[in-house]
Design an enzyme around this catalytic site. Structure first.
Site, PDB file in Angstrom:
ATOM      1  N   ASP A  56      13.815 -19.465 -25.058  1.00 37.90           N
ATOM      2  CA  ASP A  56      14.180 -19.175 -26.444  1.00 37.90           C
ATOM      3  C   ASP A  56      15.056 -20.337 -26.906  1.00 37.90           C
ATOM      4  OD1 ASP A  56      15.461 -18.354 -28.786  1.00 37.90           O
ATOM      5  OD2 ASP A  56      15.417 -16.249 -28.203  1.00 37.90           O
ATOM      6  N   TYR A 147      13.202 -19.729 -46.231  1.00 35.55           N
ATOM      7  CA  TYR A 147      12.388 -20.548 -45.325  1.00 35.55           C
ATOM      8  C   TYR A 147      12.402 -21.995 -45.814  1.00 35.55           C
ATOM      9  CZ  TYR A 147       8.293 -22.518 -43.000  1.00 35.55           C
ATOM     10  OH  TYR A 147       7.458 -23.332 -42.277  1.00 35.55           O
TER      11      TYR A 147
END
Ligand SMILES: NC(=O)c1ccc[n+]([C@@H]2O[C@H](COP(=O)([O-])OP(=O)(O)OC[C@H]3O[C@@H](n4cnc5c(N)ncnc54)[C@H](O)[C@@H]3O)[C@@H](O)[C@H]2O)c1
Length: 244
Positions: A56, A147
């Site tokens: 991750d 985003y």
């Protein structure tokens, strides 16, 4: 360089990261493919010039252990492709602050954590960093502001790191792709019909009349790694969308 170059590709389990890893292996590089979904990396099983790691990118301990594993295996890192990323859609009136934190954690902090962990080896090899921005990081968007802002941050980190790392002869560039039909949209919770409709609408807004492919972006990732006199650039690969 006499030995084959070594690179880390994050998000190598899907989409642009996978296409980049495929392309760079075909170029003759050795690749460490990282993704938080271990099973997504199985396509690399049995590839002699590849290793994989479930990582991750927001977890500094996992990233630093994976960076050490690459160093132990090959003793060098010549490039990193920071492709791990997530998408978020939603108007400012409705977006959940926690979703915004997670978005920036993966797209901005993750890119930083990975680059930081690999930096000593990148400096030693006078290597290259390739980040993933987006057309919406260059041009405002009414439907996915956060985003877009995370990808604008990646674009500007790219320019700033290019200056910061130029004395070490480390090059830092980014691709700003237009829309491409990968898993990023369904992973963000959009249903497949909504994704199809979104991509059709976007295609109508693109001067060359279609969305892109992951291979078209991977080609430029490969070029940015190979070209030793380009740094600080955010290159739009988007069918002309950013100038339209
Ligand atoms: N698809 C597009 O339209 C598009 C356009 C412009 C830019 N981009 C950017 O390109 C990059 C790749 O996107 P894609 O379309 O290939 O998406 P994708 O969803 O197909 O692939 C992204 C991969 O990153 C992995 N990932 C997500 N979070 C992670 C984390 N915390 N740690 C490790 N791995 C993680 C996912 O498991 C997935 O395999 C992203 O940064 C995205 O913002 C995509």
């Amino acid at each position: 360089m006499s030995e084959a170059p070594v690179g880390v590709v994050t998000g190598a389990g899907s989409g642009i990261g996978r296409a980049a890893a495929e392309r760079l292996l075909a170029d003759g590089a050795r690749i460490a493919g990282w993704d938080r979904r271990a099973e997504s990396l199985s396509w690399l099983d049995g590839t002699p010039d590849a290793i994989t790691e479930a990582v991750d990118v927001t977890d500094a301990e996992q990233v630093s252990a994976a960076a050490a594993a690459v160093g132990e295996r090959w003793g060098r890192v010549d490039f990193v492709v920071n492709s791990a990323g997530i998408f978020l859609v939603g108007p400012v009136a409705e977006v959940a602050p926690e979703a915004v934190r997670t978005l920036f954690d993966v797209n901005v902090v993750g890119t930083t954590v990975v680059t930081q962990a690999l930096l000593p080896m990148l400096v030693a090899s006078r290597g290259a960093v390739v980040n993933l921005s987006s057309t919406v990081g260059l041009r405002a968007s009414a439907t996915n502001a956060h985003y877009a802002a995370s990808k604008a941050a990646v674009a500007h980190l790219t320019r700033c790191w290019a200056l910061e790392l130029a004395p070490h002869r480390v090059r830092v560039n980014a691709l700003a792709p237009g829309p491409i039909g990968t898993e990023i949209y369904t992973s963000a919770g959009m249903d497949p019909d909504a994704v199809r409709a979104l991509l059709e609408r976007r295609a109508a807004d693109i001067p060359l009349g279609r969305v892109g492919t992951t291979a078209e972006v991977a080609l430029w990732i490969s070029r940015l790694i190979a070209d030793e006199w380009v740094t600080g650039q955010v290159i739009a690969v988007d069918g002309g969308m950013s100038v339209g």
